[in-house]
Design an enzyme around this catalytic site. Structure first.
Site, PDB file in Angstrom:
ATOM      1  N   SER A 106       0.855 -36.473  27.942  1.00  0.00           N
ATOM      2  CA  SER A 106       0.526 -37.769  27.366  1.00  0.00           C
ATOM      3  C   SER A 106       0.922 -38.891  28.333  1.00  0.00           C
ATOM      4  CB  SER A 106       1.181 -37.912  25.990  1.00  0.00           C
ATOM      5  OG  SER A 106       0.545 -38.923  25.240  1.00  0.00           O
ATOM      6  N   ASP A 120      -4.306 -34.972  22.895  1.00  0.00           N
ATOM      7  CA  ASP A 120      -2.932 -35.105  23.386  1.00  0.00           C
ATOM      8  C   ASP A 120      -2.192 -33.765  23.439  1.00  0.00           C
ATOM      9  OD1 ASP A 120      -0.219 -35.890  23.781  1.00  0.00           O
ATOM     10  OD2 ASP A 120      -0.608 -37.803  22.789  1.00  0.00           O
TER      11      ASP A 120
END
Length: 263
Positions: A42, A154
């Site tokens: 991320s 993610d």
């Protein structure tokens, strides 16, 4: 005489709290500690790819301050999310000068999640911008990133602090920065806060302190309770918290590096 150990830096997920990673990097730089490879998830993938592209901590902070929310986020009308990744793609392409992952100055890997299989997808080569776009695509906020017939989101869902990836890349010593160890936060104001805080809670359940400390050599868990995951105004504060946490573990890190021996 033993060779110098290969140091792997693992940068975890955490929204804008990821600027703590830059603070950690600054302490490593000031003490002449060279990072040999980076694995990120991320926001950690974004900071990580900049490190591997040759940017130092001062430059990354200047970029963070100079490129505000509007530069990164592209609001879209889409049934699978309301923020696209086109702006992120353009910025990462520009900052990496279009280089592929294998063409960067240091080895790099980014973790994403395959929506269809629920499995981890690790980018170790190929398109640098695509790797970051997939890794940062928080589900429910970002439109899933389509890549090679897959829909990717993610990586925090499956591996928020990817120590295992750094080991697979050949790190002898792993320094991991976990941003999910936040005991509490301030007022939850937006849907962004709701989703990102929910991911924090999920990560804490899946990846315990005991597991992380077992898998890495040195673990940094900055106390970022005062820093919201979406607050651009607290960039410098997040970086300073990272610096403070890095100074705290520095003696242990130096000891591990100085006493490393091939087994």
């Amino acid at each position: 005489m033993s060779r110098r150990p290969k140091l792997g830096l693992v940068l975890g997920s955490g929204g804008l709290r990821g600027l703590a990673h830059v603070g950690v990097l600054s302490v490593l730089e000031e003490n002449g500690i060279e990072v040999d490879l980076v694995a990120g998830c991320s926001i950690g993938s974004l900071i990580g790819i900049l490190i591997c592209a040759g940017y130092d901590s001062d430059t990354i902070m200047k970029l963070a301050k100079g490129l505000g929310r509007g530069s990164w986020l592209e609001f879209v009308v889409h049934k699978k999310g309301f923020i696209g990744t086109e702006n992120i793609y353009k910025i990462v392409t520009m900052l990496t000068k279009g280089r592929k992952i294998e063409e960067l100055a240091k080895p790099f890997a980014a973790v994403a999640t395959d929506l269809a299989t629920g499995c981890e997808h690790v980018f170790r080569d190929g398109n640098s911008a695509a790797a970051v776009c997939a890794s940062v695509a928080v589900p429910g906020i970002f439109v899933p990133y389509e890549w090679d017939g897959r829909q990717l989101v993610d990586g925090a869902i499956v591996n928020p602090t990817p120590v295992s990836v750094a080991r697979e890349m050949g790190a002898d010593v792993v320094l991991a920065v976990d941003l999910a160890a936040v005991s509490s936060i301030g007022e939850v104001k937006t849907v962004f806060d709701v989703i990102l805080r929910s991911l924090d809670i999920m990560e804490k359940g899946l990846f315990s302190y005991q597991r992380l400390i077992k898998d890495c050599d040195i673990l940094i868990q900055p106390e970022l309770s005062s820093c919201a995951v979406t607050d651009f105004k607290k960039i410098e504060e997040c970086s300073q918290v990272g610096r403070d946490a890095a100074w705290d573990i520095l003696p242990n890190l130096l000891d591990v590096l100085d006493n490393y021996s091939d087994k």
